[in-house]
Scaffold this active site. Structure first.
Site, PDB file in Angstrom:
ATOM      1  N   THR A  95     -20.607  47.108  93.615  1.00 39.36           N
ATOM      2  CA  THR A  95     -22.260  47.560  93.652  1.00 39.36           C
ATOM      3  C   THR A  95     -22.400  48.327  94.992  1.00 39.36           C
ATOM      4  O   THR A  95     -21.031  48.163  95.639  1.00 39.36           O
ATOM      5  CB  THR A  95     -23.249  45.924  94.641  1.00 39.36           C
ATOM      6  OG1 THR A  95     -22.063  45.432  95.360  1.00 39.36           O
ATOM      7  CG2 THR A  95     -23.289  45.445  92.619  1.00 39.36           C
ATOM      8  N   LYS A 138      -1.294  69.023  90.701  1.00 38.88           N
ATOM      9  CA  LYS A 138      -2.317  68.371  90.981  1.00 38.88           C
ATOM     10  C   LYS A 138      -2.950  68.210  89.411  1.00 38.88           C
ATOM     11  O   LYS A 138      -2.159  69.219  88.170  1.00 38.88           O
ATOM     12  CB  LYS A 138      -3.581  69.085  91.633  1.00 38.88           C
ATOM     13  CG  LYS A 138      -3.559  69.016  92.996  1.00 38.88           C
ATOM     14  CD  LYS A 138      -4.306  69.167  93.942  1.00 38.88           C
ATOM     15  CE  LYS A 138      -6.152  68.073  93.490  1.00 38.88           C
ATOM     16  NZ  LYS A 138      -7.194  69.086  94.372  1.00 38.88           N
ATOM     17  N   GLU A 197     -15.747  67.114  86.208  1.00 38.87           N
ATOM     18  CA  GLU A 197     -16.759  67.040  86.747  1.00 38.87           C
ATOM     19  C   GLU A 197     -17.947  67.913  85.874  1.00 38.87           C
ATOM     20  O   GLU A 197     -18.813  68.337  86.458  1.00 38.87           O
ATOM     21  CB  GLU A 197     -15.988  67.916  87.698  1.00 38.87           C
ATOM     22  CG  GLU A 197     -15.197  67.247  88.739  1.00 38.87           C
ATOM     23  CD  GLU A 197     -13.709  68.378  89.152  1.00 38.87           C
ATOM     24  OE1 GLU A 197     -14.170  68.869  90.593  1.00 38.87           O
ATOM     25  OE2 GLU A 197     -13.083  68.383  88.496  1.00 38.87           O
ATOM     26  N   TYR A 216     -53.090  78.626  71.663  1.00 37.64           N
ATOM     27  CA  TYR A 216     -52.197  79.108  71.889  1.00 37.64           C
ATOM     28  C   TYR A 216     -52.058  79.902  73.025  1.00 37.64           C
ATOM     29  O   TYR A 216     -53.109  81.189  72.812  1.00 37.64           O
ATOM     30  CB  TYR A 216     -51.358  79.946  70.758  1.00 37.64           C
ATOM     31  CG  TYR A 216     -50.456  80.771  70.895  1.00 37.64           C
ATOM     32  CD1 TYR A 216     -49.227  80.235  70.800  1.00 37.64           C
ATOM     33  CD2 TYR A 216     -50.194  81.722  70.706  1.00 37.64           C
ATOM     34  CE1 TYR A 216     -47.891  80.882  70.456  1.00 37.64           C
ATOM     35  CE2 TYR A 216     -49.632  83.548  70.570  1.00 37.64           C
ATOM     36  CZ  TYR A 216     -48.580  81.805  71.135  1.00 37.64           C
ATOM     37  OH  TYR A 216     -47.448  83.353  71.764  1.00 37.64           O
ATOM     38  N   GLN A 229     -44.874  81.266  74.665  1.00 36.94           N
ATOM     39  CA  GLN A 229     -42.858  82.016  74.376  1.00 36.94           C
ATOM     40  C   GLN A 229     -42.138  81.401  75.027  1.00 36.94           C
ATOM     41  O   GLN A 229     -40.598  81.834  75.179  1.00 36.94           O
ATOM     42  CB  GLN A 229     -43.347  83.433  74.273  1.00 36.94           C
ATOM     43  CG  GLN A 229     -42.406  84.328  73.717  1.00 36.94           C
ATOM     44  CD  GLN A 229     -42.552  85.967  73.115  1.00 36.94           C
ATOM     45  OE1 GLN A 229     -43.305  86.281  72.240  1.00 36.94           O
ATOM     46  NE2 GLN A 229     -41.903  86.634  74.242  1.00 36.94           N
ATOM     47  N   LYS A 245     -38.898  78.700  74.683  1.00 39.54           N
ATOM     48  CA  LYS A 245     -37.665  78.698  73.506  1.00 39.54           C
ATOM     49  C   LYS A 245     -35.901  78.421  74.343  1.00 39.54           C
ATOM     50  O   LYS A 245     -35.477  78.078  74.058  1.00 39.54           O
ATOM     51  CB  LYS A 245     -37.252  80.016  72.343  1.00 39.54           C
ATOM     52  CG  LYS A 245     -39.059  79.030  71.399  1.00 39.54           C
ATOM     53  CD  LYS A 245     -39.205  81.004  71.056  1.00 39.54           C
ATOM     54  CE  LYS A 245     -39.757  80.500  70.004  1.00 39.54           C
ATOM     55  NZ  LYS A 245     -40.897  81.018  71.120  1.00 39.54           N
TER      56      LYS A 245
HETATM   57  N1  ARG Z   1     -43.541  85.257  69.291  1.00 45.20           N
HETATM   58  C1  ARG Z   1     -44.130  84.362  69.898  1.00 45.20           C
HETATM   59  C2  ARG Z   1     -43.808  82.850  70.716  1.00 45.20           C
HETATM   60  O1  ARG Z   1     -42.467  83.144  70.653  1.00 45.20           O
HETATM   61  C3  ARG Z   1     -44.910  84.336  68.275  1.00 45.20           C
HETATM   62  C4  ARG Z   1     -46.120  84.057  68.654  1.00 45.20           C
HETATM   63  C5  ARG Z   1     -46.901  84.532  68.835  1.00 45.20           C
HETATM   64  N2  ARG Z   1     -48.204  84.632  69.222  1.00 45.20           N
HETATM   65  C6  ARG Z   1     -49.121  85.774  68.808  1.00 45.20           C
HETATM   66  N3  ARG Z   1     -50.949  85.685  68.626  1.00 45.20           N
HETATM   67  N4  ARG Z   1     -48.900  86.695  69.786  1.00 45.20           N
HETATM   68  O2  ARG Z   1     -44.971  82.653  70.827  1.00 45.20           O
END
Ligand code: ARG
Length: 470
Positions: free
Chosen positions: A161, A289, A296, A323, A328, A331
Protein backbone atom coordinates in the site's frame (compact mmCIF):
# COMPACT_ATOMS: atom_id res chain seq x y z
CA UNK A 1 -11.87 29.54 -56.46
CA UNK A 2 -15.61 29.13 -56.33
CA UNK A 3 -17.63 28.35 -59.38
CA UNK A 4 -14.87 26.54 -61.18
CA UNK A 5 -16.00 23.04 -60.35
CA UNK A 6 -19.06 21.04 -61.21
CA UNK A 7 -21.72 20.79 -58.53
CA UNK A 8 -21.96 17.56 -56.57
CA UNK A 9 -23.48 14.80 -58.66
CA UNK A 10 -25.31 13.26 -55.69
CA UNK A 11 -26.98 16.32 -54.17
CA UNK A 12 -26.02 19.25 -56.41
CA UNK A 13 -29.39 19.73 -58.13
CA UNK A 14 -29.94 23.21 -56.72
CA UNK A 15 -26.28 24.22 -56.82
CA UNK A 16 -24.87 26.30 -59.66
CA UNK A 17 -21.24 25.62 -58.82
CA UNK A 18 -18.97 23.23 -56.98
CA UNK A 19 -17.42 23.73 -53.58
CA UNK A 20 -14.41 25.82 -52.69
CA UNK A 21 -11.31 23.72 -52.10
CA UNK A 22 -11.43 24.46 -48.38
CA UNK A 23 -15.09 23.49 -48.29
CA UNK A 24 -14.21 20.17 -49.89
CA UNK A 25 -11.35 19.69 -47.46
CA UNK A 26 -13.42 20.33 -44.34
CA UNK A 27 -16.45 18.46 -45.62
CA UNK A 28 -14.94 15.25 -46.95
CA UNK A 29 -14.77 12.25 -44.64
CA UNK A 30 -13.72 9.67 -47.23
CA UNK A 31 -10.10 9.65 -46.04
CA UNK A 32 -11.23 7.99 -42.82
CA UNK A 33 -14.77 6.67 -43.31
CA UNK A 34 -13.63 4.40 -46.13
CA UNK A 35 -12.98 2.04 -43.22
CA UNK A 36 -16.75 1.52 -43.15
CA UNK A 37 -16.98 0.16 -46.71
CA UNK A 38 -17.95 -3.41 -45.74
CA UNK A 39 -20.62 -2.20 -43.31
CA UNK A 40 -21.92 0.27 -45.88
CA UNK A 41 -22.28 -2.41 -48.54
CA UNK A 42 -23.87 -4.85 -46.09
CA UNK A 43 -26.35 -2.13 -45.08
CA UNK A 44 -27.18 -1.34 -48.70
CA UNK A 45 -27.67 -4.98 -49.60
CA UNK A 46 -30.02 -5.51 -46.65
CA UNK A 47 -31.90 -2.35 -47.57
CA UNK A 48 -32.24 -3.35 -51.24
CA UNK A 49 -33.44 -6.85 -50.35
CA UNK A 50 -36.07 -5.30 -48.07
CA UNK A 51 -37.21 -2.81 -50.73
CA UNK A 52 -37.62 -5.70 -53.13
CA UNK A 53 -39.57 -7.85 -50.69
CA UNK A 54 -41.84 -4.88 -49.99
CA UNK A 55 -42.36 -4.45 -53.74
CA UNK A 56 -40.73 -1.03 -53.74
CA UNK A 57 -37.94 -2.31 -55.99
CA UNK A 58 -38.43 -4.58 -59.02
CA UNK A 59 -36.70 -7.95 -59.19
CA UNK A 60 -34.51 -6.78 -62.08
CA UNK A 61 -33.41 -3.59 -60.32
CA UNK A 62 -32.75 -5.47 -57.10
CA UNK A 63 -30.60 -8.04 -58.89
CA UNK A 64 -28.64 -5.33 -60.69
CA UNK A 65 -28.11 -3.42 -57.44
CA UNK A 66 -27.09 -6.48 -55.45
CA UNK A 67 -24.65 -7.74 -58.07
CA UNK A 68 -23.29 -4.23 -58.53
CA UNK A 69 -22.70 -3.85 -54.78
CA UNK A 70 -20.81 -7.15 -54.74
CA UNK A 71 -18.65 -5.90 -57.58
CA UNK A 72 -17.90 -2.70 -55.67
CA UNK A 73 -17.00 -4.76 -52.61
CA UNK A 74 -14.58 -6.83 -54.64
CA UNK A 75 -13.05 -3.75 -56.23
CA UNK A 76 -12.44 -2.16 -52.83
CA UNK A 77 -11.00 -5.35 -51.37
CA UNK A 78 -8.72 -5.83 -54.37
CA UNK A 79 -7.47 -2.27 -54.09
CA UNK A 80 -8.95 -1.36 -57.48
CA UNK A 81 -11.39 1.23 -56.23
CA UNK A 82 -10.65 4.92 -56.70
CA UNK A 83 -11.90 6.91 -53.74
CA UNK A 84 -12.85 10.47 -54.53
CA UNK A 85 -12.87 13.39 -52.14
CA UNK A 86 -15.31 15.21 -54.35
CA UNK A 87 -17.78 12.48 -53.45
CA UNK A 88 -17.35 13.34 -49.77
CA UNK A 89 -17.87 10.08 -47.99
CA UNK A 90 -18.00 6.32 -48.27
CA UNK A 91 -21.75 6.29 -48.91
CA UNK A 92 -21.58 8.49 -51.97
CA UNK A 93 -18.36 6.97 -53.25
CA UNK A 94 -20.00 3.56 -53.31
CA UNK A 95 -23.27 4.77 -54.74
CA UNK A 96 -21.52 6.72 -57.50
CA UNK A 97 -19.49 3.68 -58.49
CA UNK A 98 -22.65 1.58 -58.44
CA UNK A 99 -24.21 4.04 -60.90
CA UNK A 100 -21.19 3.73 -63.17
CA UNK A 101 -21.49 -0.04 -63.07
CA UNK A 102 -25.25 -0.57 -63.42
CA UNK A 103 -26.68 2.76 -64.57
CA UNK A 104 -30.19 3.89 -63.74
CA UNK A 105 -31.24 1.24 -61.15
CA UNK A 106 -28.49 2.53 -58.82
CA UNK A 107 -30.54 5.66 -58.29
CA UNK A 108 -33.34 3.59 -56.73
CA UNK A 109 -31.22 2.22 -53.88
CA UNK A 110 -31.52 5.41 -51.84
CA UNK A 111 -35.34 5.12 -51.70
CA UNK A 112 -36.64 5.28 -48.12
CA UNK A 113 -33.28 5.98 -46.53
CA UNK A 114 -30.85 8.82 -46.00
CA UNK A 115 -27.16 9.13 -45.35
CA UNK A 116 -28.16 9.92 -41.77
CA UNK A 117 -29.51 6.46 -41.01
CA UNK A 118 -26.94 4.96 -43.36
CA UNK A 119 -23.96 6.33 -41.43
CA UNK A 120 -25.67 5.48 -38.13
CA UNK A 121 -26.08 1.83 -39.12
CA UNK A 122 -22.59 1.56 -40.67
CA UNK A 123 -20.90 2.97 -37.61
CA UNK A 124 -22.92 0.87 -35.20
CA UNK A 125 -22.03 -2.27 -37.13
CA UNK A 126 -18.37 -1.29 -37.03
CA UNK A 127 -18.33 -0.46 -33.32
CA UNK A 128 -20.22 -3.64 -32.49
CA UNK A 129 -17.69 -5.72 -34.41
CA UNK A 130 -14.78 -3.96 -32.76
CA UNK A 131 -16.33 -4.40 -29.32
CA UNK A 132 -16.76 -8.14 -29.98
CA UNK A 133 -13.08 -8.36 -30.92
CA UNK A 134 -12.09 -6.41 -27.81
CA UNK A 135 -14.12 -8.84 -25.69
CA UNK A 136 -12.24 -11.74 -27.30
CA UNK A 137 -8.88 -10.11 -26.60
CA UNK A 138 -9.78 -9.44 -22.98
CA UNK A 139 -10.79 -13.09 -22.62
CA UNK A 140 -7.41 -14.14 -24.03
CA UNK A 141 -5.59 -11.91 -21.55
CA UNK A 142 -7.63 -13.25 -18.63
CA UNK A 143 -6.93 -16.83 -19.71
CA UNK A 144 -3.23 -16.00 -19.81
CA UNK A 145 -3.29 -14.40 -16.35
CA UNK A 146 -5.18 -17.36 -14.90
CA UNK A 147 -2.51 -19.70 -16.17
CA UNK A 148 0.26 -17.63 -14.62
CA UNK A 149 -1.70 -17.16 -11.39
CA UNK A 150 -2.08 -20.92 -11.13
CA UNK A 151 1.68 -21.42 -11.60
CA UNK A 152 2.31 -18.85 -8.88
CA UNK A 153 -0.49 -19.42 -6.39
CA UNK A 154 2.24 -20.18 -3.78
CA UNK A 155 4.90 -17.73 -4.96
CA UNK A 156 5.46 -15.32 -2.08
CA UNK A 157 5.65 -11.64 -2.82
CA UNK A 158 5.23 -8.46 -0.84
CA UNK A 159 1.84 -6.79 -1.06
CA UNK A 160 1.99 -2.99 -1.11
CA UNK A 161 0.00 0.00 0.00
CA UNK A 162 1.43 3.44 -0.82
CA UNK A 163 4.04 1.35 -2.71
CA UNK A 164 5.46 0.53 0.74
CA UNK A 165 5.77 -3.11 1.78
CA UNK A 166 2.53 -3.88 3.60
CA UNK A 167 1.74 -7.58 4.06
CA UNK A 168 2.96 -10.69 2.28
CA UNK A 169 0.74 -12.03 -0.50
CA UNK A 170 1.43 -14.35 -3.42
CA UNK A 171 2.15 -13.41 -7.01
CA UNK A 172 -0.86 -15.48 -7.99
CA UNK A 173 -3.05 -13.45 -5.65
CA UNK A 174 -1.71 -10.22 -7.12
CA UNK A 175 -2.38 -11.40 -10.69
CA UNK A 176 -5.90 -12.38 -9.71
CA UNK A 177 -6.55 -8.74 -8.79
CA UNK A 178 -6.00 -7.97 -12.47
CA UNK A 179 -8.26 -10.84 -13.47
CA UNK A 180 -11.03 -9.15 -11.47
CA UNK A 181 -10.33 -5.83 -13.20
CA UNK A 182 -10.24 -7.27 -16.72
CA UNK A 183 -13.27 -9.38 -15.85
CA UNK A 184 -15.20 -6.18 -15.14
CA UNK A 185 -13.89 -4.73 -18.42
CA UNK A 186 -15.19 -7.76 -20.25
CA UNK A 187 -18.64 -7.44 -18.71
CA UNK A 188 -18.72 -3.69 -19.40
CA UNK A 189 -17.92 -4.27 -23.08
CA UNK A 190 -20.56 -6.97 -23.29
CA UNK A 191 -23.20 -4.77 -21.65
CA UNK A 192 -22.35 -2.13 -24.23
CA UNK A 193 -22.74 -4.59 -27.07
CA UNK A 194 -26.14 -5.68 -25.77
CA UNK A 195 -27.34 -2.07 -25.57
CA UNK A 196 -26.13 -1.09 -29.04
CA UNK A 197 -27.68 -4.14 -30.67
CA UNK A 198 -30.48 -2.17 -32.37
CA UNK A 199 -30.63 -1.15 -36.02
CA UNK A 200 -31.20 2.53 -36.88
CA UNK A 201 -31.58 1.71 -40.59
CA UNK A 202 -34.90 2.87 -41.96
CA UNK A 203 -35.17 5.94 -39.75
CA UNK A 204 -34.28 7.76 -42.98
CA UNK A 205 -33.34 11.44 -42.59
CA UNK A 206 -34.94 11.71 -39.13
CA UNK A 207 -38.69 11.20 -39.41
CA UNK A 208 -39.06 7.71 -40.83
CA UNK A 209 -40.55 7.20 -44.28
CA UNK A 210 -43.86 7.06 -46.09
CA UNK A 211 -42.80 3.91 -47.94
CA UNK A 212 -44.04 0.60 -46.61
CA UNK A 213 -40.68 -0.61 -45.31
CA UNK A 214 -39.85 -3.51 -43.00
CA UNK A 215 -37.25 -2.39 -40.47
CA UNK A 216 -37.43 -5.69 -38.62
CA UNK A 217 -36.24 -7.44 -41.75
CA UNK A 218 -33.19 -5.21 -42.24
CA UNK A 219 -32.38 -5.34 -38.51
CA UNK A 220 -32.37 -9.12 -38.65
CA UNK A 221 -30.39 -9.31 -41.88
CA UNK A 222 -27.66 -7.16 -40.34
CA UNK A 223 -27.49 -9.25 -37.17
CA UNK A 224 -29.18 -6.76 -34.85
CA UNK A 225 -31.57 -7.93 -32.16
CA UNK A 226 -34.28 -5.44 -33.21
CA UNK A 227 -34.77 -2.04 -34.86
CA UNK A 228 -34.45 1.19 -32.85
CA UNK A 229 -37.79 2.63 -31.74
CA UNK A 230 -37.51 6.36 -32.40
CA UNK A 231 -36.44 7.72 -35.78
CA UNK A 232 -35.11 11.00 -34.37
CA UNK A 233 -32.98 9.26 -31.75
CA UNK A 234 -31.83 6.74 -34.37
CA UNK A 235 -29.94 9.33 -36.37
CA UNK A 236 -28.79 11.52 -33.47
CA UNK A 237 -27.51 8.87 -31.08
CA UNK A 238 -23.82 8.08 -30.69
CA UNK A 239 -24.06 6.56 -27.21
CA UNK A 240 -22.88 3.22 -28.58
CA UNK A 241 -19.55 4.78 -29.55
CA UNK A 242 -19.29 6.71 -26.29
CA UNK A 243 -19.95 3.58 -24.27
CA UNK A 244 -17.34 1.68 -26.21
CA UNK A 245 -14.85 4.50 -25.58
CA UNK A 246 -15.62 4.66 -21.87
CA UNK A 247 -15.27 0.91 -21.47
CA UNK A 248 -12.05 1.11 -23.52
CA UNK A 249 -10.72 3.98 -21.39
CA UNK A 250 -11.31 2.06 -18.15
CA UNK A 251 -9.70 -1.05 -19.60
CA UNK A 252 -6.73 1.02 -20.80
CA UNK A 253 -6.42 2.50 -17.32
CA UNK A 254 -6.20 -1.05 -15.90
CA UNK A 255 -3.61 -1.97 -18.51
CA UNK A 256 -1.58 1.10 -17.62
CA UNK A 257 -1.54 0.15 -13.94
CA UNK A 258 -0.33 -3.32 -14.78
CA UNK A 259 2.23 -1.90 -17.21
CA UNK A 260 3.51 0.44 -14.51
CA UNK A 261 3.94 -2.49 -12.13
CA UNK A 262 5.87 -4.40 -14.78
CA UNK A 263 8.14 -1.37 -15.23
CA UNK A 264 8.76 -1.23 -11.47
CA UNK A 265 9.15 -5.00 -11.07
CA UNK A 266 11.69 -5.22 -13.87
CA UNK A 267 14.06 -2.60 -12.42
CA UNK A 268 17.29 -4.08 -11.05
CA UNK A 269 16.26 -2.63 -7.66
CA UNK A 270 13.12 -4.79 -7.53
CA UNK A 271 14.20 -7.58 -9.85
CA UNK A 272 10.86 -9.39 -9.45
CA UNK A 273 10.40 -10.13 -13.14
CA UNK A 274 12.41 -10.21 -16.30
CA UNK A 275 10.75 -9.49 -19.60
CA UNK A 276 11.67 -11.76 -22.47
CA UNK A 277 13.99 -10.41 -25.16
CA UNK A 278 10.98 -10.41 -27.47
CA UNK A 279 9.32 -7.76 -25.31
CA UNK A 280 12.30 -5.57 -24.38
CA UNK A 281 14.67 -3.24 -26.13
CA UNK A 282 18.31 -2.37 -25.58
CA UNK A 283 19.91 1.01 -25.13
CA UNK A 284 22.00 2.41 -27.97
CA UNK A 285 24.53 3.82 -25.52
CA UNK A 286 24.37 1.69 -22.35
CA UNK A 287 25.07 -1.93 -23.26
CA UNK A 288 23.97 -3.30 -19.88
CA UNK A 289 20.41 -2.05 -20.25
CA UNK A 290 17.26 -3.92 -21.06
CA UNK A 291 14.33 -1.55 -21.27
CA UNK A 292 10.65 -2.38 -20.79
CA UNK A 293 9.52 -0.22 -23.71
CA UNK A 294 6.40 -2.23 -24.44
CA UNK A 295 5.24 -1.80 -20.85
CA UNK A 296 6.02 1.90 -20.94
CA UNK A 297 4.05 2.33 -24.14
CA UNK A 298 1.08 0.42 -22.75
CA UNK A 299 1.31 2.73 -19.73
CA UNK A 300 1.26 5.77 -22.03
CA UNK A 301 -1.21 4.84 -24.72
CA UNK A 302 -4.24 5.10 -22.47
CA UNK A 303 -3.91 8.85 -22.95
CA UNK A 304 -5.05 8.55 -26.55
CA UNK A 305 -8.13 6.62 -25.54
CA UNK A 306 -9.04 9.15 -22.85
CA UNK A 307 -8.55 11.80 -25.51
CA UNK A 308 -10.90 9.99 -27.88
CA UNK A 309 -13.59 9.76 -25.19
CA UNK A 310 -13.33 13.47 -24.39
CA UNK A 311 -13.32 14.31 -28.11
CA UNK A 312 -16.58 12.54 -28.77
CA UNK A 313 -18.26 13.72 -25.56
CA UNK A 314 -17.35 17.25 -26.58
CA UNK A 315 -18.58 16.78 -30.16
CA UNK A 316 -21.95 15.51 -28.92
CA UNK A 317 -22.44 17.94 -26.06
CA UNK A 318 -25.10 20.54 -26.76
CA UNK A 319 -25.99 19.24 -30.24
CA UNK A 320 -29.64 19.84 -31.05
CA UNK A 321 -31.62 16.86 -32.33
CA UNK A 322 -31.36 15.21 -34.75
CA UNK A 323 -28.35 14.76 -37.07
CA UNK A 324 -25.77 17.53 -37.44
CA UNK A 325 -22.61 17.37 -39.50
CA UNK A 326 -20.64 17.72 -36.27
CA UNK A 327 -21.31 14.02 -35.86
CA UNK A 328 -18.99 13.20 -38.75
CA UNK A 329 -16.24 13.93 -36.20
CA UNK A 330 -17.24 10.76 -34.33
CA UNK A 331 -15.18 8.34 -36.35
CA UNK A 332 -11.46 9.08 -36.22
CA UNK A 333 -11.41 9.12 -32.43
CA UNK A 334 -13.13 5.74 -32.25
CA UNK A 335 -10.93 4.20 -34.95
CA UNK A 336 -7.80 5.35 -33.17
CA UNK A 337 -9.00 4.24 -29.74
CA UNK A 338 -9.95 0.83 -31.08
CA UNK A 339 -6.59 0.25 -32.79
CA UNK A 340 -4.77 1.52 -29.70
CA UNK A 341 -6.62 -0.75 -27.30
CA UNK A 342 -6.10 -3.72 -29.59
CA UNK A 343 -2.36 -3.13 -29.54
CA UNK A 344 -2.27 -2.57 -25.79
CA UNK A 345 -4.13 -5.81 -25.08
CA UNK A 346 -1.93 -7.77 -27.47
CA UNK A 347 1.25 -6.34 -25.93
CA UNK A 348 0.06 -7.09 -22.39
CA UNK A 349 -0.83 -10.69 -23.29
CA UNK A 350 2.57 -11.03 -24.94
CA UNK A 351 4.54 -9.60 -22.04
CA UNK A 352 2.76 -11.46 -19.26
CA UNK A 353 2.81 -14.72 -21.19
CA UNK A 354 6.56 -15.19 -21.22
CA UNK A 355 7.97 -12.93 -18.51
CA UNK A 356 10.28 -14.69 -16.11
CA UNK A 357 9.32 -14.57 -12.43
CA UNK A 358 12.20 -14.29 -9.99
CA UNK A 359 10.74 -16.17 -7.03
CA UNK A 360 13.79 -15.70 -4.79
CA UNK A 361 13.76 -11.91 -5.15
CA UNK A 362 10.03 -11.77 -4.54
CA UNK A 363 10.31 -13.95 -1.45
CA UNK A 364 13.21 -11.97 -0.01
CA UNK A 365 11.28 -8.75 -0.53
CA UNK A 366 8.16 -10.31 0.98
CA UNK A 367 10.00 -10.75 4.27
CA UNK A 368 11.53 -7.30 4.34
CA UNK A 369 9.95 -4.21 5.81
CA UNK A 370 8.46 -6.09 8.80
CA UNK A 371 5.67 -7.33 6.60
CA UNK A 372 4.42 -9.74 9.26
CA UNK A 373 3.90 -7.03 11.88
CA UNK A 374 0.12 -7.26 11.47
CA UNK A 375 0.38 -11.00 12.12
CA UNK A 376 2.10 -10.31 15.44
CA UNK A 377 -0.59 -7.79 16.38
CA UNK A 378 -3.34 -10.24 15.37
CA UNK A 379 -1.64 -12.97 17.45
CA UNK A 380 -1.62 -10.72 20.52
CA UNK A 381 -5.34 -10.12 20.05
CA UNK A 382 -6.17 -13.78 19.42
CA UNK A 383 -3.85 -15.50 21.93
CA UNK A 384 -3.15 -12.71 24.40
CA UNK A 385 -6.67 -11.31 24.56
CA UNK A 386 -5.44 -7.76 24.01
CA UNK A 387 -7.51 -5.07 22.28
CA UNK A 388 -6.22 -4.50 18.73
CA UNK A 389 -5.15 -0.90 19.35
CA UNK A 390 -2.94 -2.00 22.26
CA UNK A 391 -1.57 -4.94 20.25
CA UNK A 392 -0.75 -2.49 17.45
CA UNK A 393 1.24 -0.37 19.88
CA UNK A 394 3.17 -3.33 21.33
CA UNK A 395 3.95 -4.58 17.82
CA UNK A 396 5.33 -1.17 16.98
CA UNK A 397 7.78 -1.58 19.85
CA UNK A 398 8.81 -5.02 18.54
CA UNK A 399 9.41 -3.51 15.09
CA UNK A 400 11.55 -0.75 16.64
CA UNK A 401 13.58 -3.40 18.45
CA UNK A 402 14.10 -5.45 15.27
CA UNK A 403 15.10 -2.29 13.46
CA UNK A 404 17.68 -1.58 16.15
CA UNK A 405 19.02 -5.14 15.93
CA UNK A 406 18.87 -5.00 12.10
CA UNK A 407 16.92 -8.24 11.86
CA UNK A 408 13.45 -9.38 10.87
CA UNK A 409 10.62 -9.94 13.35
CA UNK A 410 10.96 -13.71 13.09
CA UNK A 411 14.69 -13.41 13.91
CA UNK A 412 14.02 -11.79 17.30
CA UNK A 413 14.47 -14.20 20.20
CA UNK A 414 11.64 -15.17 22.49
CA UNK A 415 13.41 -13.23 25.24
CA UNK A 416 13.49 -10.12 23.05
CA UNK A 417 9.79 -10.45 22.38
CA UNK A 418 8.86 -11.16 25.98
CA UNK A 419 10.72 -8.02 26.98
CA UNK A 420 8.29 -6.17 24.71
CA UNK A 421 5.28 -7.98 26.18
CA UNK A 422 5.24 -10.83 28.73
CA UNK A 423 2.17 -12.53 27.19
CA UNK A 424 4.21 -13.56 24.12
CA UNK A 425 5.07 -17.27 23.94
CA UNK A 426 7.04 -19.57 21.63
CA UNK A 427 3.87 -20.14 19.54
CA UNK A 428 4.18 -16.64 18.13
CA UNK A 429 6.87 -17.86 15.71
CA UNK A 430 4.13 -19.83 13.95
CA UNK A 431 2.82 -16.61 12.44
CA UNK A 432 5.93 -14.50 12.00
CA UNK A 433 7.29 -16.08 8.82
CA UNK A 434 5.95 -14.91 5.47
CA UNK A 435 4.79 -18.41 4.48
CA UNK A 436 2.70 -18.72 7.61
CA UNK A 437 1.40 -15.21 7.36
CA UNK A 438 0.14 -15.84 3.83
CA UNK A 439 -1.22 -19.29 4.66
CA UNK A 440 -3.24 -17.84 7.52
CA UNK A 441 -5.13 -15.36 5.28
CA UNK A 442 -7.93 -17.76 4.49
CA UNK A 443 -10.76 -15.24 4.55
CA UNK A 444 -12.88 -15.34 1.38
CA UNK A 445 -10.87 -13.57 -1.32
CA UNK A 446 -7.74 -13.52 0.87
CA UNK A 447 -4.11 -14.25 -0.01
CA UNK A 448 -3.91 -17.88 1.22
CA UNK A 449 -2.91 -20.15 -1.69
CA UNK A 450 -5.99 -22.35 -1.25
CA UNK A 451 -8.19 -19.26 -1.44
CA UNK A 452 -6.35 -18.01 -4.53
CA UNK A 453 -6.91 -21.43 -6.16
CA UNK A 454 -10.61 -21.19 -5.32
CA UNK A 455 -10.80 -17.85 -7.14
CA UNK A 456 -8.84 -19.19 -10.11
CA UNK A 457 -11.34 -22.01 -10.32
CA UNK A 458 -14.24 -19.57 -10.14
CA UNK A 459 -12.85 -17.55 -13.06
CA UNK A 460 -12.09 -20.58 -15.18
CA UNK A 461 -15.74 -21.60 -14.92
CA UNK A 462 -17.03 -18.09 -15.46
CA UNK A 463 -14.86 -17.66 -18.52
CA UNK A 464 -15.92 -20.99 -20.02
CA UNK A 465 -19.56 -19.93 -19.63
CA UNK A 466 -18.82 -16.50 -21.08
CA UNK A 467 -17.10 -18.03 -24.10
CA UNK A 468 -20.13 -20.24 -24.78
CA UNK A 469 -22.53 -17.35 -24.38
CA UNK A 470 -20.66 -15.00 -26.72
N1 ARG B 1 -20.28 11.59 -43.89
C1 ARG B 1 -21.41 11.83 -43.05
C2 ARG B 1 -21.09 11.47 -41.60
O1 ARG B 1 -20.16 10.78 -41.40
C3 ARG B 1 -22.58 11.01 -43.50
C4 ARG B 1 -23.91 11.59 -43.18
C5 ARG B 1 -24.10 12.85 -43.90
N2 ARG B 1 -25.44 13.29 -43.83
C6 ARG B 1 -25.77 14.48 -44.28
N3 ARG B 1 -27.01 14.81 -44.20
N4 ARG B 1 -24.88 15.31 -44.76
O2 ARG B 1 -21.74 11.88 -40.67
Amino acid sequence: MTGTKQSNQMWGGRFASGPDAVMEEINASIDFDRKLYAQDIAGSRAHAAMLHKQKILSAADYQAIDNGLLTVLREIEDGQFTFSRALEDIHMNIEARLAELIGAPAGRLHTARSRNDQVAVDFRLWVKQTALETAGQIRTLITQLLKRAEEHADTLMPGFTHLQTAQPVTFGHHLMAYVEMFGRDLSRIQDTIARMDESPLGAAALAGTGFDTDRFMTAQALGFREPTRNSIDSVSDRDFALEFLSAAAICAMHLSRMAEEIVIWSTPQFGFVQLSDAFSTGSSIMPQKKNPDAAELVRAKGGRINGALITLLTVMKGLPLSYSKDMQEDKEAVFDASATLELMLAAMSGMTGDMHINKAAMKAAAGSGYSTATDLADWLVREGGLPFREAHHITGRAVALAEKKRCSLSDLTLKDLQAVHPAITEDVFDVLTVEKSVASRKSYGGAAPQEVRRQIDFWKKRLAKNRNAA
